[in-house]
Design a protein around this motif. Structure first.
Motif, PDB file in Angstrom:
ATOM      1  N   ARG A 148      -2.454  -9.596  -2.711  1.00 42.31           N
ATOM      2  CA  ARG A 148      -2.226  -8.739  -3.399  1.00 42.31           C
ATOM      3  C   ARG A 148      -2.966  -6.941  -3.036  1.00 42.31           C
ATOM      4  NH1 ARG A 148       1.635  -6.987  -7.672  1.00 42.31           N
ATOM      5  NH2 ARG A 148       1.176  -4.832  -7.983  1.00 42.31           N
ATOM      6  N   GLN A 149      -4.021  -7.346  -2.549  1.00 48.71           N
ATOM      7  CA  GLN A 149      -4.823  -6.252  -2.113  1.00 48.71           C
ATOM      8  C   GLN A 149      -3.867  -5.522  -0.798  1.00 48.71           C
ATOM      9  OE1 GLN A 149      -8.938  -6.698  -0.863  1.00 48.71           O
ATOM     10  NE2 GLN A 149      -9.106  -4.628  -0.731  1.00 48.71           N
ATOM     11  N   HIS A 150      -3.538  -6.500   0.216  1.00 46.84           N
ATOM     12  CA  HIS A 150      -2.595  -6.152   1.279  1.00 46.84           C
ATOM     13  C   HIS A 150      -1.215  -5.548   0.779  1.00 46.84           C
ATOM     14  CE1 HIS A 150      -0.849  -7.790   5.273  1.00 46.84           C
ATOM     15  NE2 HIS A 150      -0.857  -6.566   5.125  1.00 46.84           N
ATOM     16  N   PHE A 151      -0.647  -6.056  -0.241  1.00 44.31           N
ATOM     17  CA  PHE A 151       0.494  -5.468  -0.646  1.00 44.31           C
ATOM     18  C   PHE A 151       0.345  -4.163  -1.042  1.00 44.31           C
ATOM     19  CE2 PHE A 151       3.475  -4.791  -4.063  1.00 44.31           C
ATOM     20  CZ  PHE A 151       4.792  -4.848  -3.317  1.00 44.31           C
ATOM     21  N   GLU A 152      -0.631  -3.917  -1.708  1.00 43.67           N
ATOM     22  CA  GLU A 152      -0.890  -2.563  -2.185  1.00 43.67           C
ATOM     23  C   GLU A 152      -1.331  -1.423  -1.276  1.00 43.67           C
ATOM     24  OE1 GLU A 152      -0.745  -1.472  -5.158  1.00 43.67           O
ATOM     25  OE2 GLU A 152      -0.473  -3.200  -6.412  1.00 43.67           O
ATOM     26  N   ILE A 153      -1.810  -1.998  -0.128  1.00 47.95           N
ATOM     27  CA  ILE A 153      -1.856  -0.833   0.953  1.00 47.95           C
ATOM     28  C   ILE A 153      -0.729  -0.543   1.686  1.00 47.95           C
ATOM     29  CG2 ILE A 153      -2.927  -1.034   3.305  1.00 47.95           C
ATOM     30  CD1 ILE A 153      -5.093  -2.700   2.346  1.00 47.95           C
TER      31      ILE A 153
END
Length: 367
Positions: A148-153
């Motif tokens: 999810r953190q990667h997706f938000e980036i």
């Protein structure tokens, strides 16, 4: 998508600016130009070092340098850049600043997408079995929260009107899909979040292993398409004939890099699978890995504009009957100078590669 009938997407290396990590590992001010500039010829006729002309030894912290690259790429008929994206897990990224500048500068009128280079960075000795390599930064996979953190980036880039799309979906390329321990789950998460945030899906592209035609595992994991990656089939050409095996053995005995004829490489660069809608072929614009790997690398020789044009035209034939959205060809690469794998003007070919691609593209698009 532009109006061109063929969609050429060039891999783009953002390694041409200093970062603290490279300063620590390789010395103050290290960039890819460090390897390029110190390269030496290793045998008679070996063209090293490679010397840039129009753009010089550019620094990607300067947006004007990226704009000059865009002008050249447009002239060549390239649709956009697939920027190598270095996300190592737990929010850690490297070399992200140039593309972030592009995101924030709408005057850079050129499409882009991500190619996730999901592998650890190593200090390599270039031994065949990787013995002696030292991990500098490890690629990690942290499960749903990390995904999810990667997706938000990447989400702000997906939302940008310049982001490359296929069938209306943002294209996301994964370099080492087989190394993601739960790749199918990763893709499932990202598809779900994309629908929630973008009201659309994602077009996932997997890089297949060289010469591997069994792409079903990638489709089963949820990938929409596969980059066939046969453009470096030359690494295995020594297996194909007695003449090539003898050349391979001779290079080893003489302590030379592995020498591969470009004429033979382009014979291996495509096959019947590349005509499928879900398989994207590639174009190779040269290869000489010796600036990074010395005598343990691969050097493609006999690279001429005539053979390059033949190679391009043969790859174009593979996509001509596909849906226009799927006439995608990955160009390896725009600016991999340390691999001798670049389109940008240099002392040896000048604008030859750009003009050759432009001529072939214009001819194809008129047919």
């Amino acid at each position: 998508m532009n109006k061109a009938q063929v969609r050429i997407i060039a891999f783009y290396l953002p390694q041409f600016h200093p970062i603290p990590e490279n300063d620590l590992w390789w010395g103050k001010g290290f960039t890819e130009w460090t390897n390029v500039g110190k390269a030496k010829p290793l045998f008679p006729g070996h063209k090293q070092p490679k010397v840039p002309t129009d753009l010089g030894y550019y620094d990607l912290r300067l947006i004007d340098n990226i704009k000059e690259q865009v002008k050249l790429a447009k002239d060549a008929g390239i649709e956009g850049f697939c920027w190598w994206h270095y996300y190592f897990g737990n929010g850690k990224m490297l070399l992200e600043k140039p593309l972030r500048m592009v995101l924030n500068d709408k005057s850079v009128d050129f499409p882009f997408c991500f190619g996730w280079a999901n592998e650890s960075w190593e200090k390599k000795l270039w031994n065949k079995d990787s013995t002696g390599n030292t991990i500098l930064i490890e690629q990690k996979y942290g499960g749903e929260a990390d995904y999810r953190q990667h997706f938000e980036i990447v989400l702000p880039y997906f939302k940008d009107s310049r982001y490359i799309k296929v069938d209306g979906k943002p294209l996301f390329f994964i370099y080492r899909p087989q190394r993601i321990p739960d790749c199918k789950q990763f893709i499932s998460y990202w598809r779900k979040w994309a629908v929630e945030e973008l009201n659309t899906d994602i077009h996932f592209v997997a890089k297949a292993d060289e010469l591997d035609n069994d792409f079903e595992e990638y489709y089963n994991w949820g990938f929409d398409s596969v980059f066939s990656n046969r453009v470096l089939a030359g690494a295995r050409i020594h297996q194909n004939s007695l003449q090539n095996r003898l050349r391979y053995i001779t290079c080893k005995l003489l302590g030379l890099p592995r020498l591969v004829n470009f004429k033979e490489v382009i014979k291996q660069a495509q096959n019947k699978y590349d005509e499928k809608e879900s398989v994207y072929p590639g174009i190779l614009c040269g290869w000489d890995h010796s600036p990074r790997s010395g005598r343990k690398g691969i050097v493609i020789y006999n690279f001429t504009m005539k053979l390059f044009a033949k190679h391009i035209s043969e790859i174009f034939e593979l996509v001509k009957n596909k849906n226009p959205e799927h006439r995608i060809i990955f160009l390896k690469s725009w600016n991999e100078w340390g691999e001798g794998n670049f389109m940008e003007p240099d002392m040896e070919f000048g604008h030859g590669k750009i003009n050759t691609l432009k001529t072939c593209t214009n001819r194809f698009n008129k047919d």
